[in-house]
Structures are given as structure tokens and as C-alpha cells.
Design a protein around this motif. Structure first.
Motif, PDB file in Angstrom:
ATOM      1  N   LEU A 121       1.804   2.542  -3.468  1.00 47.18           N
ATOM      2  CA  LEU A 121       0.806   3.347  -4.159  1.00 47.18           C
ATOM      3  C   LEU A 121       1.003   4.832  -3.855  1.00 47.18           C
ATOM      4  CD1 LEU A 121      -2.353   1.141  -3.535  1.00 47.18           C
ATOM      5  CD2 LEU A 121      -1.006   1.313  -5.643  1.00 47.18           C
ATOM      6  N   GLN A 122       1.484   5.145  -2.660  1.00 44.76           N
ATOM      7  CA  GLN A 122       1.718   6.530  -2.269  1.00 44.76           C
ATOM      8  C   GLN A 122       3.130   7.001  -2.606  1.00 44.76           C
ATOM      9  OE1 GLN A 122      -0.895   8.229  -1.244  1.00 44.76           O
ATOM     10  NE2 GLN A 122      -2.062   6.335  -1.385  1.00 44.76           N
ATOM     11  N   ASN A 150       0.828  -1.188   0.000  1.00 40.67           N
ATOM     12  CA  ASN A 150       0.000   0.000   0.000  1.00 40.67           C
ATOM     13  C   ASN A 150       0.877   1.258   0.000  1.00 40.67           C
ATOM     14  OD1 ASN A 150      -2.457   1.259  -0.118  1.00 40.67           O
ATOM     15  ND2 ASN A 150      -2.748   1.294   2.089  1.00 40.67           N
TER      16      ASN A 150
END
Length: 96
Positions: free
Chosen positions: A15-16, A12
Motif C-alpha cells: 500500500l505504501q 501492508n
């Protein structure tokens, strides 16, 4: 991203992470690389080495987009290794 998997928080983050690469950071990296190349090899050879890396990064990125639809970790590692051999070859040819 599979939110039920054990590594979902790790993936996750990726993604950032794309927002961490900004143009100011890219220019800082290029200027730092050029400063080291300039102090080691002089102006013309330093420029040649930095331009060679920029061309290699561009071509590699375009190829990854075409072939893989993006860039992944193993591809980046392979690109780094090939670029190192490419630069060492250029440095060897400059010393002839």
C-alpha cells in the motif's frame, strides 16, 4: 488488507510502495536503459528499442487497468516475459 493474517505486514508494505515510483525514478530508468541500448546498438536502434519498451509498458498498463482494475505481480511477470520476446524479435529483425 487482513490485519489478522500472517503476511499482513508484507501486504501492508504494498500500500505504501506505490509512493516509491516517482517520475524522477522513471526517467532515470529510461535514461539508463537508453544508455545501455545506445552503447550496444547505436543511436537509432537504441531509440527504437527504448520506444518499443515504453509503448509495451503503456499498452500493458492500460490493458491491466481495463481487465483487472490494476496491476498485480503475476501480470507484471508475464508482461516482462512478453516484452523480452518482443525485443528479441526486434533485435533479430534489425540484424537482417
Amino acid at each position: 488488507v487482513d490485519e489478522g493474517g500472517p503476511k499482513y505486514q508484507f501486504y501492508n508494505f504494498f500500500l505504501q510502495a506505490k509512493y516509491l515510483v516517482t517520475w524522477s525514478r522513471v526517467f532515470f530508468a529510461i535514461l539508463t536503459s537508453f544508455a545501455v541500448a545506445y552503447m550496444t546498438y547505436g543511436l537509432q536502434r537504441g531509440m527504437l528499442l527504448v520506444v518499443a519498451v515504453i509503448i509495451m509498458a503503456y499498452v500493458s498498463g492500460r490493458y491491466a487497468d481495463y481487465l483487472l482494475g490494476g496491476v498485480m505481480g503475476d501480470y507484471i511477470g508475464g508482461t516482462i516475459c512478453v516484452t523480452e520476446v518482443y525485443l528479441l524479435s526486434i533485435i533479430a529483425l534489425m540484424s537482417l
